[in-house]
Design a protein around this motif. Structure first.
Motif, PDB file in Angstrom:
ATOM      1  N   UNK A  60      59.525 -32.875  10.472  1.00  0.00           N
ATOM      2  CA  UNK A  60      58.185 -32.522  10.938  1.00  0.00           C
ATOM      3  C   UNK A  60      57.983 -31.007  10.889  1.00  0.00           C
ATOM      4  N   UNK A  61      56.725 -30.533  10.728  1.00  0.00           N
ATOM      5  CA  UNK A  61      56.469 -29.096  10.742  1.00  0.00           C
ATOM      6  C   UNK A  61      56.984 -28.430  12.007  1.00  0.00           C
ATOM      7  N   UNK A  62      56.827 -29.116  13.166  1.00  0.00           N
ATOM      8  CA  UNK A  62      57.288 -28.525  14.422  1.00  0.00           C
ATOM      9  C   UNK A  62      58.806 -28.326  14.414  1.00  0.00           C
ATOM     10  N   UNK A  63      59.530 -29.317  13.886  1.00  0.00           N
ATOM     11  CA  UNK A  63      60.991 -29.204  13.816  1.00  0.00           C
ATOM     12  C   UNK A  63      61.406 -28.066  12.900  1.00  0.00           C
ATOM     13  N   UNK A  64      60.746 -27.976  11.741  1.00  0.00           N
ATOM     14  CA  UNK A  64      61.086 -26.916  10.797  1.00  0.00           C
ATOM     15  C   UNK A  64      60.802 -25.543  11.409  1.00  0.00           C
ATOM     16  N   UNK A  65      59.622 -25.411  12.058  1.00  0.00           N
ATOM     17  CA  UNK A  65      59.268 -24.138  12.685  1.00  0.00           C
ATOM     18  C   UNK A  65      60.258 -23.739  13.756  1.00  0.00           C
ATOM     19  N   UNK A  66      60.696 -24.697  14.562  1.00  0.00           N
ATOM     20  CA  UNK A  66      61.641 -24.411  15.633  1.00  0.00           C
ATOM     21  C   UNK A  66      62.990 -23.970  15.063  1.00  0.00           C
ATOM     22  N   UNK A  67      63.444 -24.627  14.006  1.00  0.00           N
ATOM     23  CA  UNK A  67      64.742 -24.278  13.435  1.00  0.00           C
ATOM     24  C   UNK A  67      64.696 -22.929  12.716  1.00  0.00           C
ATOM     25  N   UNK A  68      63.549 -22.599  12.135  1.00  0.00           N
ATOM     26  CA  UNK A  68      63.440 -21.283  11.492  1.00  0.00           C
ATOM     27  C   UNK A  68      63.460 -20.160  12.528  1.00  0.00           C
ATOM     28  N   UNK A  69      62.800 -20.387  13.655  1.00  0.00           N
ATOM     29  CA  UNK A  69      62.840 -19.392  14.721  1.00  0.00           C
ATOM     30  C   UNK A  69      64.276 -19.203  15.226  1.00  0.00           C
ATOM     31  N   UNK A  70      64.993 -20.327  15.369  1.00  0.00           N
ATOM     32  CA  UNK A  70      66.381 -20.235  15.818  1.00  0.00           C
ATOM     33  C   UNK A  70      67.240 -19.487  14.791  1.00  0.00           C
ATOM     34  N   UNK A  71      66.961 -19.708  13.502  1.00  0.00           N
ATOM     35  CA  UNK A  71      67.691 -19.017  12.456  1.00  0.00           C
ATOM     36  C   UNK A  71      67.436 -17.507  12.519  1.00  0.00           C
ATOM     37  N   UNK A  72      66.177 -17.121  12.737  1.00  0.00           N
ATOM     38  CA  UNK A  72      65.836 -15.698  12.828  1.00  0.00           C
ATOM     39  C   UNK A  72      66.499 -15.053  14.043  1.00  0.00           C
ATOM     40  N   UNK A  73      66.503 -15.751  15.168  1.00  0.00           N
ATOM     41  CA  UNK A  73      67.153 -15.201  16.362  1.00  0.00           C
ATOM     42  C   UNK A  73      68.653 -15.064  16.144  1.00  0.00           C
ATOM     43  N   UNK A  74      69.244 -16.058  15.488  1.00  0.00           N
ATOM     44  CA  UNK A  74      70.691 -16.032  15.264  1.00  0.00           C
ATOM     45  C   UNK A  74      71.086 -14.880  14.360  1.00  0.00           C
ATOM     46  N   UNK A  75      70.276 -14.615  13.343  1.00  0.00           N
ATOM     47  CA  UNK A  75      70.606 -13.546  12.396  1.00  0.00           C
ATOM     48  C   UNK A  75      70.032 -12.189  12.805  1.00  0.00           C
ATOM     49  N   UNK A  76      69.134 -12.194  13.793  1.00  0.00           N
ATOM     50  CA  UNK A  76      68.564 -10.939  14.267  1.00  0.00           C
ATOM     51  C   UNK A  76      67.609 -10.293  13.280  1.00  0.00           C
ATOM     52  N   UNK A  77      66.903 -11.094  12.502  1.00  0.00           N
ATOM     53  CA  UNK A  77      65.956 -10.588  11.497  1.00  0.00           C
ATOM     54  C   UNK A  77      64.732 -11.491  11.454  1.00  0.00           C
ATOM     55  N   UNK A  78      63.607 -10.927  11.003  1.00  0.00           N
ATOM     56  CA  UNK A  78      62.388 -11.707  10.785  1.00  0.00           C
ATOM     57  C   UNK A  78      62.246 -11.956   9.280  1.00  0.00           C
ATOM     58  N   UNK A  79      62.091 -13.214   8.934  1.00  0.00           N
ATOM     59  CA  UNK A  79      62.037 -13.567   7.521  1.00  0.00           C
ATOM     60  C   UNK A  79      60.631 -13.879   7.017  1.00  0.00           C
ATOM     61  N   UNK A  80      59.709 -14.165   7.927  1.00  0.00           N
ATOM     62  CA  UNK A  80      58.378 -14.577   7.499  1.00  0.00           C
ATOM     63  C   UNK A  80      57.297 -13.780   8.224  1.00  0.00           C
ATOM     64  N   UNK A  81      56.208 -13.547   7.509  1.00  0.00           N
ATOM     65  CA  UNK A  81      54.955 -13.116   8.130  1.00  0.00           C
ATOM     66  C   UNK A  81      54.109 -14.379   8.271  1.00  0.00           C
ATOM     67  N   UNK A  82      53.843 -14.778   9.504  1.00  0.00           N
ATOM     68  CA  UNK A  82      53.188 -16.050   9.771  1.00  0.00           C
ATOM     69  C   UNK A  82      51.683 -15.841   9.929  1.00  0.00           C
TER      70      UNK A  82
END
Length: 289
Positions: A31-53
């Motif tokens: 689901x879009x919500x699941x993907x969005x949540x996991x991408x946010x977790x990925x950004x927090x884990x790596x300490x970087x922002x990957x997307x302009x939303x």
């Protein structure tokens, strides 16, 4: 970053390629919500922002572009591994039927029979009973007699001698007991020969050749082995003369329709060369000591 999650990186790749969560959802089934949540977790884990939303979609930041380069390389490597694995599964398999002693000999000399670069795989079918080569229970069999079936081809590969053996620390002057294969499991001629010797005192029975070998090594008594087994074991010595009635010719047997297949022809040739090269050992001409 610690313990990168390849599943999350693949979600990142889908979002980058599709330009948003909806397209990535259609590709992955998440689901879009699941993907969005996991991408946010990925950004927090790596300490970087990957997307302009934005409401119109997702675009990559500079860090996102850098990560995309790495993930594309990882994805290509994963595809390559998958293709390699599929190729392995497509390789033909050659099944070799042999008894315990010849299977052990082939295992010890495997490097002369097969390498990882060969375009075929091996399957060892170790059993004292004979598999039915005529009905293709195996592609190659190592047998102690010429096949009776008319649709089988055979190639002689020399002779095999047998002798009694015991552990080097076994007291042959004081102890006269023997170790053998029990009547219910005595398939090989050597096992049946010992059963027929009513003047020999058998005190311990095994149900397979490997256990017989272990018992002899432990000093349990005398027992009958092929010379190519007993004469190569430094813990054993001969406990008597060769047993002439057990001397026999050995054969490589295969289905007549299969013997020209490249992988079978290659393996038959390698087996024949290996065993023929070791004929003095098989014929009992290299006794220890």
């Amino acid at each position: 970053m610690k313990n990168e999650n390849w599943d999350d990186l693949k979600l990142f790749l889908h979002v980058a390629r599709e330009g948003g969560l909806t397209g990535a959802s259609e590709k992955t089934g998440a689901s879009p919500a699941t993907i969005g949540r996991r991408l946010l977790a990925l950004e927090r884990q790596m300490g970087r922002n990957f997307f302009i939303r934005r409401q119109t979609g997702y675009s990559l930041t500079k860090d996102g572009q850098a990560l995309l380069t790495h993930v594309l390389a990882m994805n290509e490597a994963a595809r390559s591994i998958g293709a390699w694995n599929e190729g392995v599964n497509e390789l033909p398999t050659v099944r070799i039927s042999a008894g315990s002693w010849m299977s052990h000999f082939m295992a010890v000399n495997l490097a002369q029979l097969w390498t990882p670069d060969d375009p075929f795989r091996l399957c060892f079918k170790t059993a004292e009973i004979r598999l039915d080569l005529a009905h293709r229970e195996a592609e190659i069999g190592i047998r102690n007699s010429f096949p009776e079936s008319s649709n089988l081809a055979a190639r002689p590969i020399g002779d095999v001698a047998y002798a009694p053996y015991c552990a080097s620390h076994f007291n042959m002057v004081r102890d006269c007991n023997w170790v053998g294969i029990g009547a219910d499991d005595a398939v090989a001629p050597s096992a049946r020969w010992l059963l027929a010797q009513t003047d020999l005192w058998v005190t311990i029975w095994a149900n397979n050749p490997r256990m017989l070998h272990d018992l002899l090594r432990s000093g349990a008594g005398r027992g009958v082995l092929p010379c190519f087994v007993g004469d190569t074991d430094p813990s054993l010595v001969r406990a008597g003369e060769e047993i002439k009635p057990l001397y026999h010719r050995q054969w490589l047997v295969m289905h007549d329709d299969d013997r020209r297949r490249p992988e079978i022809r290659t393996l038959v040739e390698r087996l024949a060369q290996l065993i023929e090269k070791q004929q003095p050992l098989f014929r009992g001409q290299r006794p220890r000591g």
